[in-house]
Design an enzyme around this catalytic site. Structure first.
Site, PDB file in Angstrom:
ATOM      1  N   LYS A 222     -13.656  -2.595  -3.402  1.00 54.65           N
ATOM      2  CA  LYS A 222     -13.917  -2.267  -1.709  1.00 54.65           C
ATOM      3  C   LYS A 222     -14.029  -3.760  -1.192  1.00 54.65           C
ATOM      4  O   LYS A 222     -14.209  -4.760  -1.564  1.00 54.65           O
ATOM      5  CB  LYS A 222     -15.345  -1.419  -1.748  1.00 54.65           C
ATOM      6  N   ARG A 257     -17.740   3.991 -10.882  1.00 58.67           N
ATOM      7  CA  ARG A 257     -16.622   4.627 -10.652  1.00 58.67           C
ATOM      8  C   ARG A 257     -15.567   3.390 -10.381  1.00 58.67           C
ATOM      9  O   ARG A 257     -15.457   2.593  -9.528  1.00 58.67           O
ATOM     10  CB  ARG A 257     -16.596   5.335  -9.310  1.00 58.67           C
TER      11      ARG A 257
HETATM   12  N1  HH2 Z   1     -15.200   5.701  -3.050  1.00 59.43           N
HETATM   13  C1  HH2 Z   1     -14.004   6.250  -2.793  1.00 59.43           C
HETATM   14  C2  HH2 Z   1     -13.697   7.506  -2.935  1.00 59.43           C
HETATM   15  N2  HH2 Z   1     -14.509   8.643  -3.684  1.00 59.43           N
HETATM   16  N3  HH2 Z   1     -16.657   8.816  -4.587  1.00 59.43           N
HETATM   17  C3  HH2 Z   1     -17.963   8.454  -4.999  1.00 59.43           C
HETATM   18  N4  HH2 Z   1     -18.755   9.326  -5.491  1.00 59.43           N
HETATM   19  N5  HH2 Z   1     -18.204   7.219  -4.720  1.00 59.43           N
HETATM   20  C4  HH2 Z   1     -17.512   6.336  -3.953  1.00 59.43           C
HETATM   21  O1  HH2 Z   1     -17.953   5.134  -3.901  1.00 59.43           O
HETATM   22  C5  HH2 Z   1     -16.124   6.700  -3.634  1.00 59.43           C
HETATM   23  C6  HH2 Z   1     -15.975   8.102  -3.948  1.00 59.43           C
HETATM   24  C7  HH2 Z   1     -12.985   5.287  -2.265  1.00 59.43           C
HETATM   25  O2  HH2 Z   1     -12.174   4.886  -3.280  1.00 59.43           O
HETATM   26  P1  HH2 Z   1     -10.645   5.208  -3.655  1.00 59.43           P
HETATM   27  O3  HH2 Z   1     -10.973   6.692  -4.148  1.00 59.43           O
HETATM   28  O4  HH2 Z   1     -10.150   4.264  -4.587  1.00 59.43           O
HETATM   29  O5  HH2 Z   1      -9.971   5.037  -2.266  1.00 59.43           O
HETATM   30  P2  HH2 Z   1      -9.471   6.285  -1.121  1.00 59.43           P
HETATM   31  O6  HH2 Z   1     -10.648   6.945  -0.604  1.00 59.43           O
HETATM   32  O7  HH2 Z   1      -8.689   5.482  -0.061  1.00 59.43           O
HETATM   33  O8  HH2 Z   1      -8.407   7.176  -1.943  1.00 59.43           O
END
Ligand code: HH2
Length: 275
Positions: A222, A257
Site C-alpha cells: 500500500k 492479506r
Molecule cells: N485492501 C484492498 C482490497 N481489499 N480487503 C480487506 N479486508 N482489507 C484490505 O486492506 C483490503 C481489502 C486493496 O488491495 P488490492 O485488492 O490489492 O487492490 P485493489 O483494490 O486495487 O484491487
C-alpha cells in the site's frame, strides 16, 4: 460457519496468510495479471501451495478513485474463479465485494467468507445475506466509497475513531442477526486514511483487540509503505510489506492479506523468532 471449520483463535502465534487474487484489469499493484479466469485460478492455487490458508478473490478494484464495476460484470469475473478454486484446493475462500448480489453468487459458487470493505454500509442487503447464510464476514473500516474516501481522512485519534466506527458496524450486523462467531474486523489501511493514519493504526494495532474479534490486516504494497520507503511503484513494495508484517505479529493480527505469500511466510518466520 457454513464451511464446518472452526474460526482460528483470536491471536494465534502466527497470523494466517490470505493470498490476494484480483480478477480485475485495474487493481493498484497487479491489475490485469489475473484478469483471465484461468490466470486467477492458477495464481490462487500457487498462493495456496505457498502457504495461504485463505484466498481472497475480488472482481472490483477499491483503490482510491476507482470506478465502480457493474454487479453483473463483477459476478462474471469472480464466479468461475471461485468454482474452480473450491473444486481444486482446500483454502478458505473469501469474496472481496460490497454488493449483496455479488456475495450471493460467490457463496453459491463456493466462497466461505464475505470480505466487505464497507462493513455493511454500502448495501444493506449484504448483512441480511450474511446472517441468513451463516457465512464468515470481514468488516473493514472505511468512510465513504473508494471514489470519495480520501476526502474523509480526518481524525483526531485515528485508532480510537476506527475502533468506535468498527464497533458500531459490528453492532449493526449483530442487530440484523449476524453472530459474533462469524465476524472478523479490519482497520482498512489506506481506506479513508492518509499515510500517517495507516502507520499509527499498525503501530497501535493491539488496541483494536478490545473489540474481542479476530483482526485481519491488509497492508500489502500500500501507498503508506511507499511514503515511508520512497518506492513509488506499488508492485515493488514486497520488502516494505515484509518489514511491516512485524507490526501485525506484535499487534496480534489473526490474518494478513498479502500478494507475495511466499515472502510473507518467510518474513513472519523470522519476526516470530525475534519477538
Ligand atoms: N485492501 C484492498 C482490497 N481489499 N480487503 C480487506 N479486508 N482489507 C484490505 O486492506 C483490503 C481489502 C486493496 O488491495 P488490492 O485488492 O490489492 O487492490 P485493489 O483494490 O486495487 O484491487
Amino acid at each position: 460457519m457454513n464451511d464446518g471449520r472452526a474460526r482460528a483463535p483470536l491471536a494465534p502465534a502466527l497470523p494466517e496468510l490470505m493470498g490476494v487474487v484480483n480478477a480485475t484489469p485495474d487493481s493498484f499493484s497487479d491489475g490485469g495479471r489475473a484478469f483471465a479466469p484461468a490466470a486467477a485460478v492458477e495464481l490462487g492455487l500457487r498462493l495456496h501451495a505457498e502457504g495461504a490458508t485463505w484466498i481472497d478473490v475480488g472482481g472490483e478494484s477499491t483503490r482510491p478513485g476507482a470506478q465502480p464495476v457493474d454487479e453483473r460484470e463483477e459476478i462474471r469475473r469472480v464466479v468461475p474463479v471461485l468454482e474452480s478454486l473450491r473444486e481444486r484446493c482446500s483454502a478458505r475462500l473469501s469474496i472481496d465485494t460490497r454488493k449483496s448480489a455479488v456475495a450471493r453468487a460467490a457463496l453459491d459458487a463456493g466462497a466461505h467468507v464475505v470480505n466487505d470493505v464497507s462493513a455493511g454500509a454500502f448495501d444493506p442487503g449484504l448483512l441480511e445475506l450474511v446472517a441468513a447464510r451463516g457465512c464468515g464476514w470481514i468488516a473493514m473500516h472505511m468512510r465513504g466509497t473508494p471514489a470519495t474516501m480520501q476526502q474523509q481522512a480526518d481524525y483526531a485519534d485515528v485508532v480510537a475513531e476506527v475502533r468506535a466506527e468498527l464497533r458500531a458496524g459490528v453492532a449493526r450486523a449483530l442487530e440484523r442477526g449476524v453472530r459474533r462467531e462469524q465476524i472478523w474486523i479490519d482497520p482498512g489501511l489506506g481506506f479513508a486514511k492518509r499515510a500517517e493514519h495507516s502507520v499509527e493504526l499498525l503501530r497501535r494495532l493491539s488496541e483494536l483487540r478490545e473489540l474481542g474479534l479476530p483482526i485481519v490486516v491488509g497492508l500489502s504494497r500500500k501507498s503508506f509503505l511507499g511514503a515511508l520507503s520512497g518506492e513509488p511503484e506499488a508492485s515493488r513494495r514486497d520488502l516494505e510489506t515484509a518489514a511491516a508484517l512485524f507490526a501485525c505479529l506484535r499487534g496480534g493480527a489473526a490474518v494478513v492479506r498479502v500478494h507475495d505469500v511466499a515472502g510473507a511466510r518467510r518474513a513472519l518466520a523470522v519476526a516470530a523468532a525475534l519477538l
